[in-house]
Write a protein that holds these residues in place. Structure first.
Motif, PDB file in Angstrom:
ATOM      1  N   ILE A  72      -0.716 -28.315   4.356  1.00 19.88           N
ATOM      2  CA  ILE A  72      -0.147 -26.932   3.876  1.00 19.88           C
ATOM      3  C   ILE A  72       0.487 -27.065   2.491  1.00 19.88           C
ATOM      4  O   ILE A  72       1.149 -28.419   2.424  1.00 19.88           O
ATOM      5  N   ASP A  73       0.330 -26.288   1.619  1.00 22.93           N
ATOM      6  CA  ASP A  73       0.769 -26.413   0.308  1.00 22.93           C
ATOM      7  C   ASP A  73       1.939 -25.311   0.132  1.00 22.93           C
ATOM      8  O   ASP A  73       1.608 -24.194   0.174  1.00 22.93           O
ATOM      9  N   ASP A  74       3.195 -26.133  -0.061  1.00 28.77           N
ATOM     10  CA  ASP A  74       4.230 -25.221   0.006  1.00 28.77           C
ATOM     11  C   ASP A  74       4.306 -24.139  -1.451  1.00 28.77           C
ATOM     12  O   ASP A  74       4.788 -23.126  -1.313  1.00 28.77           O
ATOM     13  N   ALA A  75       3.603 -24.534  -2.503  1.00 32.00           N
ATOM     14  CA  ALA A  75       3.613 -24.012  -3.635  1.00 32.00           C
ATOM     15  C   ALA A  75       2.902 -22.506  -3.463  1.00 32.00           C
ATOM     16  O   ALA A  75       3.092 -21.614  -4.062  1.00 32.00           O
ATOM     17  N   THR A  76       1.857 -22.492  -2.636  1.00 31.90           N
ATOM     18  CA  THR A  76       0.938 -21.267  -2.382  1.00 31.90           C
ATOM     19  C   THR A  76       1.068 -20.786  -1.079  1.00 31.90           C
ATOM     20  O   THR A  76       0.595 -19.557  -0.820  1.00 31.90           O
ATOM     21  N   GLY A  77       1.454 -21.663  -0.001  1.00 30.51           N
ATOM     22  CA  GLY A  77       1.440 -21.001   1.337  1.00 30.51           C
ATOM     23  C   GLY A  77       0.024 -21.411   2.144  1.00 30.51           C
ATOM     24  O   GLY A  77      -0.095 -20.928   3.295  1.00 30.51           O
ATOM     25  N   ALA A  78      -0.843 -22.039   1.429  1.00 31.38           N
ATOM     26  CA  ALA A  78      -2.071 -22.130   1.895  1.00 31.38           C
ATOM     27  C   ALA A  78      -2.108 -23.118   2.860  1.00 31.38           C
ATOM     28  O   ALA A  78      -1.513 -24.315   2.927  1.00 31.38           O
ATOM     29  N   LEU A  79      -3.118 -23.032   3.945  1.00 32.26           N
ATOM     30  CA  LEU A  79      -3.198 -23.694   5.143  1.00 32.26           C
ATOM     31  C   LEU A  79      -4.674 -24.243   5.049  1.00 32.26           C
ATOM     32  O   LEU A  79      -5.735 -23.216   5.062  1.00 32.26           O
ATOM     33  N   VAL A  80      -5.022 -25.498   5.064  1.00 29.11           N
ATOM     34  CA  VAL A  80      -6.432 -25.682   4.917  1.00 29.11           C
ATOM     35  C   VAL A  80      -6.879 -27.134   5.801  1.00 29.11           C
ATOM     36  O   VAL A  80      -5.942 -28.120   5.835  1.00 29.11           O
ATOM     37  N   THR A  81      -7.975 -26.784   6.432  1.00 33.01           N
ATOM     38  CA  THR A  81      -8.122 -27.828   7.495  1.00 33.01           C
ATOM     39  C   THR A  81      -9.620 -28.333   7.231  1.00 33.01           C
ATOM     40  O   THR A  81     -10.594 -27.653   6.473  1.00 33.01           O
TER      41      THR A  81
END
Length: 250
Positions: A72-81
């Protein structure tokens, strides 16, 4: 801050699994700030699902599976698996950091990864590394879950998956042939790494699996002694060359 979800083992062992190693190498290589949340095997589906990630694939019984590494990237809100997707995301989102996929090598990296996932997985990762994971699990609930789910995956008890005797030697010859071919690819490089003097996703992939073998089998094991000597020690040397990016302190 980036949050990395990784697999727990127990005791003093932190990162150990090949796929999370790839993500960790890349985060350290890029010098991106992150923290790690270690998740027990039996809790991965619940924790990753509740964090908001989509299922990465179906289980053998058709139910959705949730996997690590995930970020989870707090800077963008992206969730990547998935480690490959994580590498692509981090290269795109943080273009001023060292590249996991150096410009012009994207097709090479994809072709390499397809070969690796097919060939190394069948002759090396599954029968030698996966079958040894119970050696490092300290929680009974994790052991029970691992035995049960992996036995379903393979269609037979986990203890019967690793070949024995002559059958293992045949498997080992397949692994040696694959790494000999891999060695011939590396020999064409202008540097120690696949694409030259700087590491890339392909190197993190190989090194992550090498490190996993060393951890789950142990440096005193016959498996490690035989493997670390392959190709004049190229793979053990590659893993050591990337040790500067192997920090587990985050």
């Amino acid at each position: 801050m980036i949050t990395l979800y990784d697999l727990a083992a127990g005791g003093s062992i932190k990162c150990w699994s090949p796929n999370p190693w790839k993500a960790r190498y890349i985060l350290n290589y890029k010098k991106l700030p992150y923290r790690t949340i270690y998740v027990d095997f039996e809790n991965v589906n619940t924790v990753i699902k509740e964090a908001g990630f989509a299922s990465s694939r179906p289980n053998p019984d058709g139910t959705p599976a949730y996997t690590v590494p995930s970020i989870i990237d707090d800077a963008t809100g992206a969730l990547v698996t998935d480690s490959y997707s994580i590498a692509e995301y981090l290269d795109k989102q943080y273009p001023d950091t060292p590249k996991a996929f150096p410009p012009g090598t994207e097709a090479l990296q994809a072709a390499f990864y397809a070969q690796w996932n097919t060939r190394a997985r069948e002759c090396f990762q599954l029968p030698i590394i996966v079958t040894s994971v119970p050696r490092i699990l300290t929680k009974e609930s994790s052991l029970e879950y691992f035995y049960r789910t992996r036995s379903l995956w393979f269609g037979k008890p986990l203890d019967q998956i690793r070949p024995q005797g002559e059958d293992f030697e045949k498997l080992w010859k397949q692994a040696v042939a694959f790494f000999d071919e891999l060695d011939s690819w590396y020999a064409k490089s202008s540097g120690q790494f696949l694409t030259g003097k700087n590491p890339s996703f392909a190197d993190f992939t190989v090194a992550g699996t090498v490190k996993a073998l060393k951890i789950v089998r142990g440096e005193d094991s016959e498996d490690w002694q035989r493997f670390s000597a392959l190709n004049n020690g190229r793979w053990a040397k590659l893993e050591q060359a990337l040790e500067k990016y192997a920090s587990v302190e985050n």
